[in-house]
Design a protein around this motif. Structure first.
Motif, mmCIF file in Angstrom:
data_model
loop_
_atom_site.group_PDB
_atom_site.id
_atom_site.type_symbol
_atom_site.label_atom_id
_atom_site.label_comp_id
_atom_site.label_asym_id
_atom_site.label_seq_id
_atom_site.Cartn_x
_atom_site.Cartn_y
_atom_site.Cartn_z
ATOM 1 N N LEU A 188 0.826 -1.205 0.000
ATOM 2 C CA LEU A 188 0.000 0.000 0.000
ATOM 3 C C LEU A 188 0.861 1.256 0.000
ATOM 4 O O LEU A 188 0.530 2.247 -0.659
ATOM 5 C CB LEU A 188 -0.925 -0.018 1.225
ATOM 6 N N LEU A 189 1.985 1.210 0.729
ATOM 7 C CA LEU A 189 2.906 2.347 0.729
ATOM 8 C C LEU A 189 3.542 2.539 -0.640
ATOM 9 O O LEU A 189 3.710 3.671 -1.108
ATOM 10 C CB LEU A 189 3.989 2.120 1.789
ATOM 11 N N ARG A 190 3.882 1.449 -1.283
ATOM 12 C CA ARG A 190 4.539 1.511 -2.602
ATOM 13 C C ARG A 190 3.610 2.127 -3.642
ATOM 14 O O ARG A 190 4.075 2.813 -4.562
ATOM 15 C CB ARG A 190 4.940 0.101 -3.035
ATOM 16 N N ARG A 191 2.331 1.890 -3.516
ATOM 17 C CA ARG A 191 1.374 2.402 -4.498
ATOM 18 C C ARG A 191 0.981 3.855 -4.233
ATOM 19 O O ARG A 191 0.451 4.519 -5.125
ATOM 20 C CB ARG A 191 0.110 1.543 -4.493
ATOM 21 N N SER A 192 1.193 4.324 -3.032
ATOM 22 C CA SER A 192 0.801 5.692 -2.698
ATOM 23 C C SER A 192 1.898 6.672 -3.103
ATOM 24 O O SER A 192 3.016 6.290 -3.429
ATOM 25 C CB SER A 192 0.513 5.803 -1.199
ATOM 26 N N ASP A 193 1.566 7.943 -3.043
ATOM 27 C CA ASP A 193 2.532 8.986 -3.370
ATOM 28 C C ASP A 193 3.286 9.477 -2.154
ATOM 29 O O ASP A 193 4.162 10.341 -2.260
ATOM 30 C CB ASP A 193 1.803 10.174 -4.015
ATOM 31 N N ARG A 194 2.958 8.938 -0.998
ATOM 32 C CA ARG A 194 3.614 9.383 0.224
ATOM 33 C C ARG A 194 4.978 8.677 0.383
ATOM 34 O O ARG A 194 5.109 7.511 0.059
ATOM 35 C CB ARG A 194 2.738 9.075 1.435
ATOM 36 N N LEU A 195 5.928 9.425 0.887
ATOM 37 C CA LEU A 195 7.269 8.879 1.132
ATOM 38 C C LEU A 195 7.822 8.195 -0.123
ATOM 39 O O LEU A 195 8.375 7.096 -0.065
ATOM 40 C CB LEU A 195 7.241 7.893 2.306
ATOM 41 N N ARG A 197 10.382 8.793 -2.107
ATOM 42 C CA ARG A 197 11.821 8.543 -2.175
ATOM 43 C C ARG A 197 12.231 7.386 -1.267
ATOM 44 O O ARG A 197 13.175 6.655 -1.562
ATOM 45 C CB ARG A 197 12.587 9.807 -1.766
ATOM 46 N N PHE A 198 11.513 7.237 -0.170
ATOM 47 C CA PHE A 198 11.803 6.121 0.731
ATOM 48 C C PHE A 198 11.273 4.811 0.170
ATOM 49 O O PHE A 198 11.937 3.781 0.220
ATOM 50 C CB PHE A 198 11.175 6.400 2.097
ATOM 51 N N ALA A 199 10.070 4.831 -0.385
ATOM 52 C CA ALA A 199 9.420 3.605 -0.843
ATOM 53 C C ALA A 199 9.961 3.102 -2.168
ATOM 54 O O ALA A 199 9.799 1.922 -2.492
ATOM 55 C CB ALA A 199 7.909 3.826 -0.958
ATOM 56 N N GLU A 200 10.617 3.966 -2.948
ATOM 57 C CA GLU A 200 11.066 3.540 -4.278
ATOM 58 C C GLU A 200 12.172 2.492 -4.208
ATOM 59 O O GLU A 200 12.457 1.838 -5.210
ATOM 60 C CB GLU A 200 11.542 4.754 -5.079
ATOM 61 N N ARG A 201 12.795 2.329 -3.043
ATOM 62 C CA ARG A 201 13.829 1.306 -2.896
ATOM 63 C C ARG A 201 13.245 -0.057 -2.550
ATOM 64 O O ARG A 201 13.982 -1.041 -2.472
ATOM 65 C CB ARG A 201 14.832 1.727 -1.828
ATOM 66 N N LEU A 202 11.955 -0.103 -2.328
ATOM 67 C CA LEU A 202 11.290 -1.377 -2.051
ATOM 68 C C LEU A 202 11.106 -2.165 -3.350
ATOM 69 O O LEU A 202 11.183 -1.603 -4.446
ATOM 70 C CB LEU A 202 9.925 -1.130 -1.411
ATOM 71 N N PRO A 203 10.848 -3.469 -3.239
ATOM 72 C CA PRO A 203 10.488 -4.227 -4.449
ATOM 73 C C PRO A 203 9.224 -3.645 -5.078
ATOM 74 O O PRO A 203 8.464 -2.918 -4.428
ATOM 75 C CB PRO A 203 10.242 -5.647 -3.909
ATOM 76 N N VAL A 204 8.987 -3.968 -6.322
ATOM 77 C CA VAL A 204 7.815 -3.438 -7.015
ATOM 78 C C VAL A 204 6.544 -3.894 -6.321
ATOM 79 O O VAL A 204 6.509 -4.926 -5.637
ATOM 80 C CB VAL A 204 7.809 -3.892 -8.487
ATOM 81 N N ALA A 205 5.477 -3.123 -6.465
ATOM 82 C CA ALA A 205 4.229 -3.391 -5.746
ATOM 83 C C ALA A 205 3.672 -4.772 -6.070
ATOM 84 O O ALA A 205 3.170 -5.477 -5.193
ATOM 85 C CB ALA A 205 3.203 -2.312 -6.082
ATOM 86 N N GLN A 206 3.759 -5.173 -7.345
ATOM 87 C CA GLN A 206 3.212 -6.473 -7.729
ATOM 88 C C GLN A 206 3.926 -7.619 -7.016
ATOM 89 O O GLN A 206 3.296 -8.612 -6.622
ATOM 90 C CB GLN A 206 3.306 -6.659 -9.249
ATOM 91 N N ALA A 207 5.244 -7.491 -6.824
ATOM 92 C CA ALA A 207 6.000 -8.529 -6.135
ATOM 93 C C ALA A 207 5.601 -8.605 -4.662
ATOM 94 O O ALA A 207 5.466 -9.696 -4.090
ATOM 95 C CB ALA A 207 7.496 -8.264 -6.265
ATOM 96 N N LEU A 208 5.396 -7.465 -4.022
ATOM 97 C CA LEU A 208 4.971 -7.445 -2.626
ATOM 98 C C LEU A 208 3.593 -8.086 -2.467
ATOM 99 O O LEU A 208 3.352 -8.871 -1.540
ATOM 100 C CB LEU A 208 4.953 -6.008 -2.107
ATOM 101 N N ASP A 209 2.691 -7.746 -3.378
ATOM 102 C CA ASP A 209 1.346 -8.323 -3.313
ATOM 103 C C ASP A 209 1.382 -9.826 -3.549
ATOM 104 O O ASP A 209 0.662 -10.591 -2.891
ATOM 105 C CB ASP A 209 0.456 -7.644 -4.357
ATOM 106 N N ARG A 210 2.229 -10.280 -4.456
ATOM 107 C CA ARG A 210 2.326 -11.707 -4.755
ATOM 108 C C ARG A 210 2.878 -12.483 -3.555
ATOM 109 O O ARG A 210 2.366 -13.559 -3.222
ATOM 110 C CB ARG A 210 3.224 -11.911 -5.984
ATOM 111 N N VAL A 211 3.896 -11.934 -2.897
ATOM 112 C CA VAL A 211 4.460 -12.587 -1.717
ATOM 113 C C VAL A 211 3.434 -12.640 -0.595
ATOM 114 O O VAL A 211 3.281 -13.668 0.084
ATOM 115 C CB VAL A 211 5.738 -11.857 -1.269
ATOM 116 N N ALA A 212 2.714 -11.547 -0.378
ATOM 117 C CA ALA A 212 1.695 -11.522 0.678
ATOM 118 C C ALA A 212 0.642 -12.600 0.448
ATOM 119 O O ALA A 212 0.234 -13.301 1.388
ATOM 120 C CB ALA A 212 1.043 -10.141 0.734
ATOM 121 N N TYR A 213 0.226 -12.751 -0.798
ATOM 122 C CA TYR A 213 -0.804 -13.743 -1.111
ATOM 123 C C TYR A 213 -0.279 -15.168 -0.927
ATOM 124 O O TYR A 213 -0.950 -16.008 -0.313
ATOM 125 C CB TYR A 213 -1.279 -13.535 -2.546
ATOM 126 N N ARG A 214 0.913 -15.443 -1.418
ATOM 127 C CA ARG A 214 1.444 -16.809 -1.354
ATOM 128 C C ARG A 214 1.719 -17.253 0.083
ATOM 129 O O ARG A 214 1.444 -18.401 0.451
ATOM 130 C CB ARG A 214 2.719 -16.908 -2.198
#
Length: 306
Positions: A188-195, A197-214
């Motif tokens: 949710l942080l990765r998809r938002s416009d908040r923070l 510069r901080f969030a752009e170093r995270l994995p892409v949003a789709q990868a985070l969502d896929r890991v959460a689901y699995r």
């Protein structure tokens, strides 16, 4: 009959694991600070030989080196952590999950093991460790200080072989649920416009969502089995399968929330952000059940948390 010497060694190993996890977190912070391109862990360069040939060579970035050292420390901390639980069980002569201190310790171990397995299968998720490890450290600190209980026997109601099945599955599933809870928050942080510069170093949003689901798919059957075992144990101990005790009720609500999340992820038309919020809600219920219900609300399960 408890063995105080083994209990002392177990506490030392617990403290050592906490220290090693802290050092691993520091390395993960350094890794995150050096991280520039989340999708690239290795850079391949050409090395010229005197013969004129060019050979491919992997040059690891500083981020990758610090990340690998952090994972190695987490693996070492896991061994120390496991040793502390084993020594605790040997010192008490029982299954080492009879109070809040032991329960939280086991939950944290399950979370770290699940994290290491996830990083092994998906190395791109390694930067997420900077958010997973602090949760484990906070839980272990609270368990080892405010909730610490000396090694000893448990109350008669807990002296049952069902404790191995019910509590163990609850521990493993609760520890695993920590990972998708964090991953969905970061999604949710990765998809938002908040923070940004901080969030752009995270994995892409789709990868985070896929890991959460699995991970949720893996943890949910264990959680379901734990609820069933708990109902069978309740019938043997209290003469009823279900009594709407506060802990039972909140555990069932959490089960419904996670079932709704899995259903939402499998339903066409549901956007991933809406499902992610449901997953965060499920993890919130797990944490609420772990602390508020065990420590504040009176019920049949209260003796297990003090």
């Amino acid at each position: 009959m408890s063995d105080p010497l083994l209990a002392i060694y177990g506490d030392w190993f617990y403290g050592a694991a906490l220290l090693v996890y802290t050092l691993a977190l520091l390395l993960e912070i350094v890794e995150y600070g050096f991280r520039r391109e989340p999708a690239k862990a290795l850079v391949t360069v050409g090395v010229a030989h005197p013969t004129g040939d060019v050979e491919g060579r992997d040059v690891r970035t500083r981020s990758d080196r610090f990340g690998r050292m952090a994972v190695s420390l987490l693996a070492l901390g896991t061994l120390l952590h496991l040793s502390s639980i084993v020594l605790r069980g040997l010192s008490a002569g029982r299954w080492p999950m009879g109070n809040m201190y032991e329960y939280i310790s086991a939950v944290c171990l399950a979370a770290i093991v699940g994290w290491l397995v996830m990083v092994r299968r998906a190395p791109s998720m390694r930067p997420v460790g900077i958010f997973v490890v602090p949760v484990v450290l906070v839980l272990m600190f609270l368990g080892g200080t405010l909730l610490y209980t000396a090694s000893g026997p448990v109350v008669p109601a807990l002296q049952s072989y069902w404790m191995i099945f019910h509590v163990s599955t609850a521990v493993v599933s609760s520890g695993l649920f920590l990972l998708p809870g964090v991953a969905s928050c970061l999604y949710l942080l990765r998809r938002s416009d908040r923070l940004r510069r901080f969030a752009e170093r995270l994995p892409v949003a789709q990868a985070l969502d896929r890991v959460a689901y699995r991970v949720t798919v893996a943890a949910f059957p264990l959680y379901t089995f734990g609820l069933i075992c708990g109902a069978i144990w309740a019938e043997a101990a209290w003469g009823r399968f279900w009594g709407w005790d506060p802990k039972e009720t909140v555990a069932f609500v959490a089960w419904v929330v996670y079932a709704a999340y899995l259903h939402a992820r499998a339903t066409a038309g549901w956007r991933a952000p809406r499902a992610a919020w449901i997953n965060v809600g499920g993890f919130t219920m797990i944490v609420f059940n772990l602390f508020f219900v065990n420590l504040i609300v009176a019920g049949l399960h209260s003796y297990a948390g003090l």
